[in-house]
Design an enzyme around this catalytic site. Sequence first.
Site, PDB file in Angstrom:
ATOM      1  N   GLY A  29       0.919  -1.268   0.136  1.00 43.75           N
ATOM      2  CA  GLY A  29       0.018  -0.103  -0.191  1.00 43.75           C
ATOM      3  C   GLY A  29       0.878   1.108   0.009  1.00 43.75           C
ATOM      4  N   ASP A  85       3.477  -2.347   8.245  1.00 43.80           N
ATOM      5  CA  ASP A  85       2.465  -2.440   7.385  1.00 43.80           C
ATOM      6  C   ASP A  85       1.464  -1.189   7.622  1.00 43.80           C
ATOM      7  OD1 ASP A  85       0.753  -2.970   5.032  1.00 43.80           O
ATOM      8  OD2 ASP A  85       0.473  -5.237   5.576  1.00 43.80           O
ATOM      9  N   GLY A  86       0.453  -0.842   6.687  1.00 47.21           N
ATOM     10  CA  GLY A  86      -0.605   0.152   6.915  1.00 47.21           C
ATOM     11  C   GLY A  86      -1.738  -0.288   7.254  1.00 47.21           C
ATOM     12  N   ALA A  87      -2.816   0.423   7.487  1.00 49.10           N
ATOM     13  CA  ALA A  87      -4.045   0.003   7.836  1.00 49.10           C
ATOM     14  C   ALA A  87      -5.100   0.989   7.169  1.00 49.10           C
ATOM     15  CB  ALA A  87      -4.296  -0.299   9.286  1.00 49.10           C
ATOM     16  N   ASP A  88      -6.282   0.547   7.051  1.00 50.42           N
ATOM     17  CA  ASP A  88      -7.420   1.123   6.486  1.00 50.42           C
ATOM     18  C   ASP A  88      -8.218   1.885   7.691  1.00 50.42           C
ATOM     19  OD1 ASP A  88      -6.684   0.671   3.709  1.00 50.42           O
ATOM     20  OD2 ASP A  88      -7.502  -1.516   3.926  1.00 50.42           O
ATOM     21  N   LYS A  98      -8.037  -3.992   7.129  1.00 54.37           N
ATOM     22  CA  LYS A  98      -6.867  -4.042   6.016  1.00 54.37           C
ATOM     23  C   LYS A  98      -7.470  -4.616   4.946  1.00 54.37           C
ATOM     24  CE  LYS A  98      -3.035  -5.208   6.981  1.00 54.37           C
ATOM     25  NZ  LYS A  98      -2.427  -3.861   6.176  1.00 54.37           N
ATOM     26  N   GLY A  99      -6.961  -4.571   3.694  1.00 56.96           N
ATOM     27  CA  GLY A  99      -7.218  -5.163   2.551  1.00 56.96           C
ATOM     28  C   GLY A  99      -7.510  -4.421   1.255  1.00 56.96           C
ATOM     29  N   GLU A 107      -0.816 -10.437   3.775  1.00 55.49           N
ATOM     30  CA  GLU A 107      -0.595  -9.696   4.859  1.00 55.49           C
ATOM     31  C   GLU A 107      -0.848 -10.156   6.307  1.00 55.49           C
ATOM     32  OE1 GLU A 107      -1.213  -5.142   2.580  1.00 55.49           O
ATOM     33  OE2 GLU A 107      -3.005  -6.136   3.886  1.00 55.49           O
ATOM     34  N   LYS A 125      -6.639   7.610   9.653  1.00 59.02           N
ATOM     35  CA  LYS A 125      -7.141   6.092   9.573  1.00 59.02           C
ATOM     36  C   LYS A 125      -7.794   5.705  11.150  1.00 59.02           C
ATOM     37  CE  LYS A 125      -5.496   5.618   5.681  1.00 59.02           C
ATOM     38  NZ  LYS A 125      -6.592   5.487   4.343  1.00 59.02           N
TER      39      LYS A 125
END
Length: 234
Positions: A29, A85-88, A98-99, A107, A125
Amino acid sequence: MDDHLYRRRAAERALDYVESGMAIGLGTGSTASFMLRGLAARLADGRLQRVVGVPTSEQTAVLARELGIPLTTLDRHPSLDLALDGADEIDPHLRLIKGLGGAMLREKIVAASAARFVVMASVSKRVERLGERSPLPVEVVTFGMPLCIRRLAALGGEPVLRCDHSGAPFVTDEGNLILDCHFGVIADPEALAAAICAIPGVVAHGLFLGMASLAVIAGPDGIVELECPDASRR
């Protein structure tokens, strides 16, 4: 300030948890892309040495190779020191959605393989309850699509098949499809996760519960680091 700047700052701070000699998970991402560029810079100038990464998508693998980041696999490094990692969406308990980048299966596997999972994000977020802003992605096998749509709708979601820019169905690295499910605010993420997992044909979902050890969140007031005392790994 620009949201891109906050994501870059969060990624740079998260990289402070990487130490020489580590095997780490490399997220997917826009925020992860900032992390990859920062990691490459630290490897190039010698601040970090002998770091290898397991990419969570083909997209990440391509960028990492372009940047000169050494890659490895879970076969060679089944236990990782760290995953970034990132996150939504991130709620106060560090539960995540996530996704939206389409890589949630890999992930989740990589995050579960790591001793610590550090999430990087801009303040945009943060939510009080999951589902406030993002749909919940659910990865399904093609053959099970009709059943999955019915069952997810019965759970209160509104499943929408994800398509790419050409209008064709989006296909994951594992050859599966994604249903973006609009549940609205999710009152009980753990119960919903269990119900979705029970649907034949579901491969993965975007609820990451009890997995994040730390969230590094950047915003106009600076950077905050939130630890989750009840995470499965510290």
